[in-house]
Design a protein around this motif. Structure first.
Motif, PDB file in Angstrom:
ATOM      1  N   THR A 107      71.111 -27.466 -45.563  1.00  0.00           N
ATOM      2  CA  THR A 107      70.188 -26.804 -44.650  1.00  0.00           C
ATOM      3  C   THR A 107      70.291 -25.300 -44.858  1.00  0.00           C
ATOM      4  O   THR A 107      71.013 -24.827 -45.738  1.00  0.00           O
ATOM      5  N   ASN A 108      69.573 -24.522 -44.040  1.00  0.00           N
ATOM      6  CA  ASN A 108      69.747 -23.078 -44.048  1.00  0.00           C
ATOM      7  C   ASN A 108      70.236 -22.611 -42.685  1.00  0.00           C
ATOM      8  O   ASN A 108      70.494 -23.430 -41.790  1.00  0.00           O
ATOM      9  N   ARG A 109      70.374 -21.310 -42.503  1.00  0.00           N
ATOM     10  CA  ARG A 109      71.075 -20.795 -41.338  1.00  0.00           C
ATOM     11  C   ARG A 109      70.296 -20.963 -40.030  1.00  0.00           C
ATOM     12  O   ARG A 109      70.888 -21.278 -38.993  1.00  0.00           O
ATOM     13  N   ALA A 110      68.983 -20.734 -40.054  1.00  0.00           N
ATOM     14  CA  ALA A 110      68.215 -20.742 -38.800  1.00  0.00           C
ATOM     15  C   ALA A 110      68.310 -22.070 -38.042  1.00  0.00           C
ATOM     16  O   ALA A 110      68.609 -22.083 -36.844  1.00  0.00           O
ATOM     17  N   LEU A 269      64.320 -31.719 -36.458  1.00  0.00           N
ATOM     18  CA  LEU A 269      64.189 -33.030 -37.085  1.00  0.00           C
ATOM     19  C   LEU A 269      63.889 -32.961 -38.579  1.00  0.00           C
ATOM     20  O   LEU A 269      64.161 -33.914 -39.306  1.00  0.00           O
ATOM     21  N   LYS A 270      63.328 -31.862 -39.052  1.00  0.00           N
ATOM     22  CA  LYS A 270      62.950 -31.788 -40.460  1.00  0.00           C
ATOM     23  C   LYS A 270      63.860 -30.895 -41.300  1.00  0.00           C
ATOM     24  O   LYS A 270      63.639 -30.763 -42.501  1.00  0.00           O
ATOM     25  N   SER A 271      64.905 -30.317 -40.696  1.00  0.00           N
ATOM     26  CA  SER A 271      65.645 -29.244 -41.371  1.00  0.00           C
ATOM     27  C   SER A 271      66.972 -29.650 -41.984  1.00  0.00           C
ATOM     28  O   SER A 271      67.646 -28.824 -42.599  1.00  0.00           O
ATOM     29  N   PHE A 272      67.384 -30.906 -41.828  1.00  0.00           N
ATOM     30  CA  PHE A 272      68.697 -31.303 -42.327  1.00  0.00           C
ATOM     31  C   PHE A 272      68.578 -32.524 -43.239  1.00  0.00           C
ATOM     32  O   PHE A 272      67.990 -33.536 -42.862  1.00  0.00           O
ATOM     33  N   THR A 273      69.135 -32.395 -44.427  1.00  0.00           N
ATOM     34  CA  THR A 273      69.180 -33.512 -45.366  1.00  0.00           C
ATOM     35  C   THR A 273      70.615 -33.678 -45.836  1.00  0.00           C
ATOM     36  O   THR A 273      71.439 -32.767 -45.702  1.00  0.00           O
ATOM     37  N   GLU A 274      70.903 -34.845 -46.380  1.00  0.00           N
ATOM     38  CA  GLU A 274      72.256 -35.082 -46.876  1.00  0.00           C
ATOM     39  C   GLU A 274      72.391 -34.482 -48.267  1.00  0.00           C
ATOM     40  O   GLU A 274      71.534 -34.690 -49.128  1.00  0.00           O
ATOM     41  N   ALA A 275      73.445 -33.712 -48.464  1.00  0.00           N
ATOM     42  CA  ALA A 275      73.641 -33.022 -49.741  1.00  0.00           C
ATOM     43  C   ALA A 275      74.195 -33.966 -50.787  1.00  0.00           C
ATOM     44  O   ALA A 275      75.008 -34.842 -50.499  1.00  0.00           O
ATOM     45  N   SER A 276      73.738 -33.772 -52.025  1.00  0.00           N
ATOM     46  CA  SER A 276      74.313 -34.505 -53.143  1.00  0.00           C
ATOM     47  C   SER A 276      75.560 -33.762 -53.601  1.00  0.00           C
ATOM     48  O   SER A 276      75.877 -32.676 -53.123  1.00  0.00           O
ATOM     49  N   GLU A 277      76.276 -34.324 -54.552  1.00  0.00           N
ATOM     50  CA  GLU A 277      77.542 -33.729 -54.982  1.00  0.00           C
ATOM     51  C   GLU A 277      77.368 -32.333 -55.552  1.00  0.00           C
ATOM     52  O   GLU A 277      78.225 -31.472 -55.399  1.00  0.00           O
ATOM     53  N   ASP A 278      76.229 -32.089 -56.205  1.00  0.00           N
ATOM     54  CA  ASP A 278      76.008 -30.764 -56.791  1.00  0.00           C
ATOM     55  C   ASP A 278      75.191 -29.851 -55.880  1.00  0.00           C
ATOM     56  O   ASP A 278      74.729 -28.796 -56.288  1.00  0.00           O
ATOM     57  N   ASN A 279      75.017 -30.287 -54.582  1.00  0.00           N
ATOM     58  CA  ASN A 279      74.298 -29.495 -53.581  1.00  0.00           C
ATOM     59  C   ASN A 279      72.816 -29.343 -53.886  1.00  0.00           C
ATOM     60  O   ASN A 279      72.143 -28.511 -53.317  1.00  0.00           O
ATOM     61  N   VAL A 339      76.742 -22.533 -47.042  1.00  0.00           N
ATOM     62  CA  VAL A 339      77.251 -21.771 -48.184  1.00  0.00           C
ATOM     63  C   VAL A 339      76.649 -22.332 -49.464  1.00  0.00           C
ATOM     64  O   VAL A 339      76.333 -23.514 -49.572  1.00  0.00           O
ATOM     65  N   VAL A 340      76.474 -21.447 -50.443  1.00  0.00           N
ATOM     66  CA  VAL A 340      76.042 -21.846 -51.780  1.00  0.00           C
ATOM     67  C   VAL A 340      77.128 -21.409 -52.747  1.00  0.00           C
ATOM     68  O   VAL A 340      78.118 -20.796 -52.363  1.00  0.00           O
ATOM     69  N   GLN A 341      76.954 -21.709 -53.998  1.00  0.00           N
ATOM     70  CA  GLN A 341      78.000 -21.403 -54.970  1.00  0.00           C
ATOM     71  C   GLN A 341      78.311 -19.912 -55.027  1.00  0.00           C
ATOM     72  O   GLN A 341      79.436 -19.506 -55.276  1.00  0.00           O
ATOM     73  N   SER A 342      77.304 -19.062 -54.772  1.00  0.00           N
ATOM     74  CA  SER A 342      77.512 -17.626 -54.852  1.00  0.00           C
ATOM     75  C   SER A 342      78.040 -17.033 -53.550  1.00  0.00           C
ATOM     76  O   SER A 342      78.330 -15.850 -53.479  1.00  0.00           O
ATOM     77  N   GLY A 343      78.160 -17.845 -52.492  1.00  0.00           N
ATOM     78  CA  GLY A 343      78.660 -17.335 -51.225  1.00  0.00           C
ATOM     79  C   GLY A 343      77.827 -17.824 -50.058  1.00  0.00           C
ATOM     80  O   GLY A 343      77.290 -18.926 -50.087  1.00  0.00           O
ATOM     81  N   ALA A 345      74.833 -18.467 -47.648  1.00  0.00           N
ATOM     82  CA  ALA A 345      73.399 -18.585 -47.890  1.00  0.00           C
ATOM     83  C   ALA A 345      72.634 -17.559 -47.078  1.00  0.00           C
ATOM     84  O   ALA A 345      73.046 -17.168 -45.991  1.00  0.00           O
ATOM     85  N   GLY A 346      71.502 -17.118 -47.597  1.00  0.00           N
ATOM     86  CA  GLY A 346      70.624 -16.238 -46.841  1.00  0.00           C
ATOM     87  C   GLY A 346      69.961 -16.999 -45.723  1.00  0.00           C
ATOM     88  O   GLY A 346      70.072 -18.218 -45.627  1.00  0.00           O
ATOM     89  N   TRP A 347      69.236 -16.263 -44.860  1.00  0.00           N
ATOM     90  CA  TRP A 347      68.635 -16.896 -43.684  1.00  0.00           C
ATOM     91  C   TRP A 347      67.701 -18.029 -44.074  1.00  0.00           C
ATOM     92  O   TRP A 347      67.630 -19.052 -43.412  1.00  0.00           O
ATOM     93  N   GLY A 348      66.979 -17.880 -45.174  1.00  0.00           N
ATOM     94  CA  GLY A 348      66.060 -18.927 -45.572  1.00  0.00           C
ATOM     95  C   GLY A 348      66.546 -19.729 -46.766  1.00  0.00           C
ATOM     96  O   GLY A 348      65.838 -20.605 -47.257  1.00  0.00           O
ATOM     97  N   GLU A 349      67.743 -19.442 -47.246  1.00  0.00           N
ATOM     98  CA  GLU A 349      68.286 -20.121 -48.424  1.00  0.00           C
ATOM     99  C   GLU A 349      69.157 -21.293 -47.991  1.00  0.00           C
ATOM    100  O   GLU A 349      69.997 -21.164 -47.096  1.00  0.00           O
ATOM    101  N   LYS A 350      68.986 -22.425 -48.650  1.00  0.00           N
ATOM    102  CA  LYS A 350      69.714 -23.619 -48.250  1.00  0.00           C
ATOM    103  C   LYS A 350      71.090 -23.695 -48.918  1.00  0.00           C
ATOM    104  O   LYS A 350      71.268 -23.272 -50.049  1.00  0.00           O
TER     105      LYS A 350
END
Length: 363
Positions: A107-110, A269-279, A339-343, A345-350
């Motif tokens: 997901t993202n931060r919001a 309801l639409k903002s969360f999905t299950e992450a795969s191993e590589d995100n 969080v993403v690999q680079s640190g 996540a931005g407000w709109g970045e998952k």
């Protein structure tokens, strides 16, 4: 019209069955003339109700057939407060902590802020029904988004609250941020509840208090511990609607835009999905899934997230004041935000959110 004068007409409007903008807009002008005594004022109220009704229809409209829209409109008009709260209830689960700890969401931060706010409000403001919790939580997300946009230079204009919009309205704190609110004095979320119906977990989520009705103490109180149901005021929309007018006491002569609970619930309801191993999602797999499957999986993700946050709140609630719990909740969010690999996540970045990290915050 001035708020004080408008409040003096509430009882007469209720007696006439004019309890919503939609009902006022569909009424005969004579009914309003009898209540407001002035033809000009009655016409202004009538026209304002039509504008509000038209705007609401535009915001909630879709591509459904006119016949289906008419049926849905009839159901909404006839729905009791209990029906409305039931429709807004959030998904729940009885998943164990071991089961939850294995879940990783994407997901993202919001929306994560929204989820934390909705959950903590259940414990810090237990008198608030689901509709109010969703509205107040969305107000926090909007304020955070606006502040973030200003700090990043995306928006040059200061947030509306810093410019004084909403001045004079009551204020509550959610996740440490002040939110301007509108009191819903005539709204009882238990109204329309069938007699002799046993309470359920969903019912507790509709209105998280022991009593089946609003107590007179709550209705008569004017403090944060006994407020009636609330709406979060959309200050940015208020400013936009009155661009060029003087900044003043919360637009006392007009309509106060609010954050609608339906929009907040749909966003969750639409903002969360299950992450795969590589995100990263697997597009080829997602494309083969029916929309109903995707929606069901997103709902499962949301129910697991809400359950995890609620377990943390439950563990701390007996040991912290409501103010302390509210302050602590924002710190919890910052520890587990996506969080993403680079640190971070931005407000709109998952990015990834591990429910095991949330559960580790329990006392």
């Amino acid at each position: 019209m001035p708020l004080a004068a408008a409040m003096g007409k509430v009882m007469e409007l209720q007696s006439a069955g004019l309890t919503s903008p939609e009902k006022i807009s569909k009424s005969e002008i004579k009914a309003l003339q009898e209540i407001f005594k002035e033809d000009t004022l009655a016409k202004k109220v009538w026209n304002a109700a039509k504008r509000v009704s038209k705007k609401r229809k535009a915001l909630t409209g879709d591509m459904e057939s006119p016949r289906k829209k008419l049926r849905d409109s009839d159901r909404r008009d006839n729905a009791t407060p209990f029906d409305i709260e039931s429709a807004l209830s959030l998904p729940t689960t009885s998943a164990t902590e071991d089961e939850l700890s294995k879940v990783v969401l994407r997901t993202n931060r919001a929306p994560l802020v929204l989820a934390f706010a909705v959950c903590v409000l259940k414990h810090t403001m237990p008198e608030q029904p689901t509709s109010s919790r969703l509205s107040l939580a969305q107000a926090v997300v909007s304020a955070n988004s606006r502040s973030k946009a200003v700090s990043l230079g995306i928006e040059s204009e200061n947030p509306a609250d810093q410019e004084g919009w909403g001045e004079g309205q009551p204020v509550v704190k959610v996740l440490g941020r002040e939110v301007k609110v509108l009191k819903r004095w005539d709204y009882n979320p238990r109204e329309g509840k069938p007699v002799n119906v046993a309470s359920s977990e969903q019912d507790e989520d509709i209105y998280h208090v022991a009593n089946d009705t609003l107590s007179q103490d709550v209705l008569d109180s004017d403090n944060s511990n006994g407020m009636p149901p609330l709406w979060g005021i959309d200050l940015e929309s208020l400013r936009s609607a009155h661009r060029g007018n003087a900044i003043g006491a919360s637009d006392a002569n007009g309509h106060l835009p609010i954050f609608t609970p339906d929009a907040a619930r749909s966003y969750l309801l639409k903002s969360f999905t299950e992450a795969s191993e590589d995100n990263n999602p697997a597009p080829e797999k997602l494309s083969r899934k029916r929309p109903s499957q995707t929606d069901a999986e997103k709902e499962t993700c949301l129910r697991n997230l809400l359950r995890s946050i609620d377990l943390v709140c439950q563990s701390w609630a007996p040991f912290l004041s409501k103010e302390e719990l509210d302050q602590r909740a924002w710190d919890w969010y910052t520890r587990v935000r996506p969080v993403v690999q680079s640190g971070v996540a931005g407000w709109g970045e998952k990015g990834q959110v591990k429910l095991s990290d949330i559960l580790a915050l329990r006392r």
